[in-house]
Write a protein that holds these residues in place. Structure first.
Motif, short mmCIF file in Angstrom:
data_model
loop_
_atom_site.label_atom_id
_atom_site.label_comp_id
_atom_site.label_asym_id
_atom_site.label_seq_id
_atom_site.Cartn_x
_atom_site.Cartn_y
_atom_site.Cartn_z
N ASP A 13 -30.20 28.08 -20.90
CA ASP A 13 -30.97 27.45 -19.84
C ASP A 13 -31.07 28.39 -18.65
O ASP A 13 -30.08 29.03 -18.26
CB ASP A 13 -30.29 26.14 -19.42
CG ASP A 13 -31.25 25.22 -18.67
OD1 ASP A 13 -32.44 25.58 -18.57
OD2 ASP A 13 -30.81 24.16 -18.20
N HIS A 14 -32.27 28.48 -18.07
CA HIS A 14 -32.46 29.33 -16.91
C HIS A 14 -31.55 28.90 -15.77
O HIS A 14 -31.49 27.73 -15.43
CB HIS A 14 -33.92 29.27 -16.44
CG HIS A 14 -34.91 29.63 -17.49
ND1 HIS A 14 -35.70 28.71 -18.10
CD2 HIS A 14 -35.21 30.83 -18.04
CE1 HIS A 14 -36.49 29.32 -18.99
NE2 HIS A 14 -36.20 30.60 -18.97
N GLY A 15 -30.84 29.87 -15.21
CA GLY A 15 -29.97 29.57 -14.08
C GLY A 15 -28.57 29.18 -14.47
O GLY A 15 -27.70 29.03 -13.61
N GLN A 16 -28.31 28.99 -15.76
CA GLN A 16 -27.00 28.55 -16.21
C GLN A 16 -25.96 29.65 -16.00
O GLN A 16 -26.18 30.82 -16.27
CB GLN A 16 -27.05 28.16 -17.68
CG GLN A 16 -25.76 27.60 -18.23
CD GLN A 16 -25.91 27.06 -19.63
OE1 GLN A 16 -27.01 27.07 -20.17
NE2 GLN A 16 -24.83 26.61 -20.22
N VAL A 21 -34.94 33.09 -20.78
CA VAL A 21 -34.65 32.57 -22.12
C VAL A 21 -35.95 32.53 -22.92
O VAL A 21 -37.00 32.15 -22.39
CB VAL A 21 -34.05 31.15 -22.05
CG1 VAL A 21 -33.83 30.60 -23.45
CG2 VAL A 21 -32.76 31.14 -21.26
N THR A 22 -35.88 32.92 -24.18
CA THR A 22 -37.03 32.86 -25.07
C THR A 22 -36.63 32.13 -26.35
O THR A 22 -35.61 32.47 -26.97
CB THR A 22 -37.53 34.27 -25.44
OG1 THR A 22 -37.86 34.97 -24.24
CG2 THR A 22 -38.76 34.19 -26.35
N ALA A 23 -37.41 31.11 -26.76
CA ALA A 23 -37.15 30.40 -28.01
C ALA A 23 -37.60 31.27 -29.17
O ALA A 23 -38.67 31.89 -29.13
CB ALA A 23 -37.89 29.08 -28.02
N GLU A 24 -36.78 31.33 -30.21
CA GLU A 24 -37.06 32.16 -31.37
C GLU A 24 -37.31 31.28 -32.61
O GLU A 24 -36.85 30.15 -32.68
CB GLU A 24 -35.87 33.08 -31.65
CG GLU A 24 -35.51 34.01 -30.50
CD GLU A 24 -36.51 35.12 -30.33
OE1 GLU A 24 -37.35 35.31 -31.23
OE2 GLU A 24 -36.47 35.80 -29.29
N PRO A 25 -38.04 31.81 -33.61
CA PRO A 25 -38.22 31.07 -34.86
C PRO A 25 -36.86 30.84 -35.53
O PRO A 25 -35.94 31.62 -35.40
CB PRO A 25 -39.10 32.01 -35.70
CG PRO A 25 -39.77 32.90 -34.70
CD PRO A 25 -38.78 33.09 -33.59
N PRO A 39 -35.64 35.60 -9.76
CA PRO A 39 -36.00 35.65 -11.18
C PRO A 39 -37.21 34.77 -11.49
O PRO A 39 -37.23 33.58 -11.17
CB PRO A 39 -34.73 35.13 -11.87
CG PRO A 39 -33.62 35.47 -10.92
CD PRO A 39 -34.22 35.28 -9.55
N ALA A 40 -38.21 35.36 -12.13
CA ALA A 40 -39.48 34.66 -12.36
C ALA A 40 -39.31 33.39 -13.18
O ALA A 40 -39.95 32.36 -12.90
CB ALA A 40 -40.47 35.61 -13.03
N ALA A 41 -38.45 33.44 -14.20
CA ALA A 41 -38.28 32.26 -15.06
C ALA A 41 -37.61 31.12 -14.30
O ALA A 41 -37.92 29.95 -14.52
CB ALA A 41 -37.45 32.63 -16.29
N MET A 42 -36.69 31.44 -13.39
CA MET A 42 -36.05 30.41 -12.59
C MET A 42 -37.04 29.85 -11.58
O MET A 42 -37.07 28.64 -11.31
CB MET A 42 -34.81 30.97 -11.90
CG MET A 42 -33.70 31.35 -12.87
SD MET A 42 -32.27 32.12 -12.08
CE MET A 42 -31.62 30.75 -11.14
N LEU A 43 -37.86 30.72 -11.02
CA LEU A 43 -38.89 30.28 -10.08
C LEU A 43 -39.88 29.33 -10.76
O LEU A 43 -40.32 28.33 -10.17
CB LEU A 43 -39.62 31.50 -9.52
CG LEU A 43 -40.66 31.27 -8.42
CD1 LEU A 43 -40.02 30.63 -7.19
CD2 LEU A 43 -41.32 32.59 -8.05
#
Length: 479
Positions: free
Chosen positions: A35-38, A57-61, A425-429
């Motif tokens: 999780d972002h920010g964890q 974080v990126t979800a993978e197959p 961080p862009a993902a947290m933003l």
């Protein structure tokens, strides 16, 4: 890195790699740290531990995730060593215990309690008071709880620091800053409430029946500011400008109603033209002129703990701009005294917009731009709050080293924030688009690590509360 590059262990575990001892990458099953920010603890095979924070974080197959984060410090017997991080080839990653997360804030000397860390409610989210010696940008769309949350921060600064504040308050959100709410009177907040009650908080409001009127002394304005009030251009209106230049020596010794008659008695055509200008603008009728009464600048020189300027109740639309200009002129002219002060500007787009082109609006914006660029070393620090970052002049926004973001759903605004505040961080933003009311993201020098938080309850009464829609009682018959 991709999950195919990481040999995943058994379920509920993730493993990480760090090549430089500053950042790490990881791969995990979905139930792992993802999780972002964890905040996470990284355990190396030799038993050494480090504290880290996931920021992408990126979800993978195949039901896995990969991501990366920053190493915050090595965990030892003496606490958290931010300079002691080290590279590793493999480390087990687990969710950090609250006691470990607490080390992040305690080690940095963060004492301003603004709420709780999202995802770790037992941990208090805290800001570093010493880092308000930098400019701060605070934003959130309408309904995000922006002004309420700003009130939480102002309370904490009053409780924990000796930093005086002047608060430009266009919507009367802070006019009750000295009144404790029911929450502020509860036992758990008793100590903070007592400290707040002991602070010197002045609330100045437009004249009328106000016991503490918000007044300005025209003669204390700089010559360019006087000209802006009168809408005089030094070249296009050179005769009137020159008349004002010479007249200002005696204007302070006369009451406002005497100014126009004196100008009209002059043999100078420019003086009579100036009198007509003052009369046409109805300046004598403005209620903000101090005369022999204390002006806002007199009060600010005393440096109360907080001086709240209620800008919303003036009859003439330009009066609040004159107040802002008088205060900013005063602080800038006395900058060499190096008396620290935090300049809080709520709804900053009213004073900082690049689109405002009136003489007074330009004068105010230019003064704020000057303070943003040069005021920091003199102890003039800005805290700007607004709904729309794009409505604040870029030359002001670019000088901010701290940022707080509440719910933001506009892609254009998020892009603007990402460009201006590369340290966030862009993902947290991006998570701010899904924030509930009262949730905030902090990044920059005033927080030891980028923090997602739920704001605490205010101790004082919030002014400017929205008017509620009246509802009918259930079962009531229509009339």
């Amino acid at each position: 890195m991709k999950s195919s590059q990481v040999e995943l262990p058994a379920a509920d575990t993730s493993y990480a790699l760090s090549l430089d001892g500053r950042r790490f990458t990881f791969g995990a099953v979905v139930s792992g740290a993802a999780d972002h920010g964890q905040f996470v603890t990284l355990l190396s095979p030799d038993g050494r531990r480090q504290l880290g924070q996931v920021d992408a974080v990126t979800a993978e197959p195949g039901g896995t995730v990969s991501g990366e984060g920053a190493l915050l410090g090595a965990i030892g017997e003496s606490g958290l060593d931010a300079r002691g991080t080290f590279p590793f080839g493999s480390a087990e990653v687990v969710t950090a215990e609250p006691s470990m997360i607490e080390l992040v804030y305690a080690t940095a000397g963060a004492t301003l309690n603004v709420g709780s860390v999202l995802g770790a409610d037992a941990v208090t989210a805290r800001l570093i008071p010493q880092r308000f010696n930098r400019h701060t940008f605070w934003c959130g769309q309408s309904g995000s709880g922006k002004s309420y949350a700003l009130g939480v921060l102002i309370e904490q600064l009053l409780v924990r620091t000796r930093l005086p504040m002047v608060i430009f308050d266009p919507n009367a959100d802070f006019v009750r800053l000295g009144e404790l709410s029911a929450h502020g009177e509860e036992a758990e907040s008793a100590e903070e409430a007592a400290l707040l009650q002991s602070r010197d908080i002045r609330v100045l409001r437009p004249a009328g029946d106000s016991a503490d009127p918000l007044l300005v002394r025209f003669t204390e304005l700089s010559m360019p500011s006087k000209a802006a009030v009168l809408r005089l251009d030094p070249l296009a209106d050179r005769a009137e400008y020159n008349e004002l230049l010479h007249f200002e020596r005696t204007i302070g010794s006369r009451s406002p109603e005497e100014i126009i008659p004196r100008l009209l008695r002059s043999e100078s055509p420019a003086a009579r033209t100036l009198a007509a200008r003052i009369d046409n603008l109805r300046l004598i009728d403005w209620e903000l002129w101090a005369g022999d009464r204390p002006a806002v600048t007199d009060i600010i020189r005393e440096r109360p703990d907080a001086t709240v300027l209620d800008l919303g109740g003036f009859n003439h639309p330009d009066e609040y701009l004159v107040v802002a200009l008088a205060v900013l002129d005063e602080l800038w002219e006395r900058r060499e005294e190096r008396r620290p002060i935090l300049i809080v500007i709520d709804e900053a787009h009213n004073l900082c917009s690049p689109e405002n082109d009136g003489p007074l609006e330009v004068a105010v914006r230019e003064r704020i731009t000057q303070i943003a660029a040069e005021g920091r070393k003199f102890g003039l620090w800005l805290l700007l709050s607004t709904q729309r970052p794009s409505k604040v002049a870029s030359g002001i926004l670019s000088q901010c080293d701290n940022v707080a973001v509440m719910r933001m759903s506009s892609p254009a605004d998020l892009t603007e924030l990402a460009v201006r505040f590369g340290f966030a961080p862009a993902a947290m933003l991006a998570r701010t688009t899904g924030f509930r009311q009262g949730e905030a993201f902090f990044a920059g020098g005033f927080v030891p690590a980028p923090t997602l938080a739920s704001m605490r309850t205010r101790l004082t009464v919030e002014g400017g509360v929205d008017v509620r829609v009246p509802l009918r009682a259930e079962g009531a018959r229509p009339r």
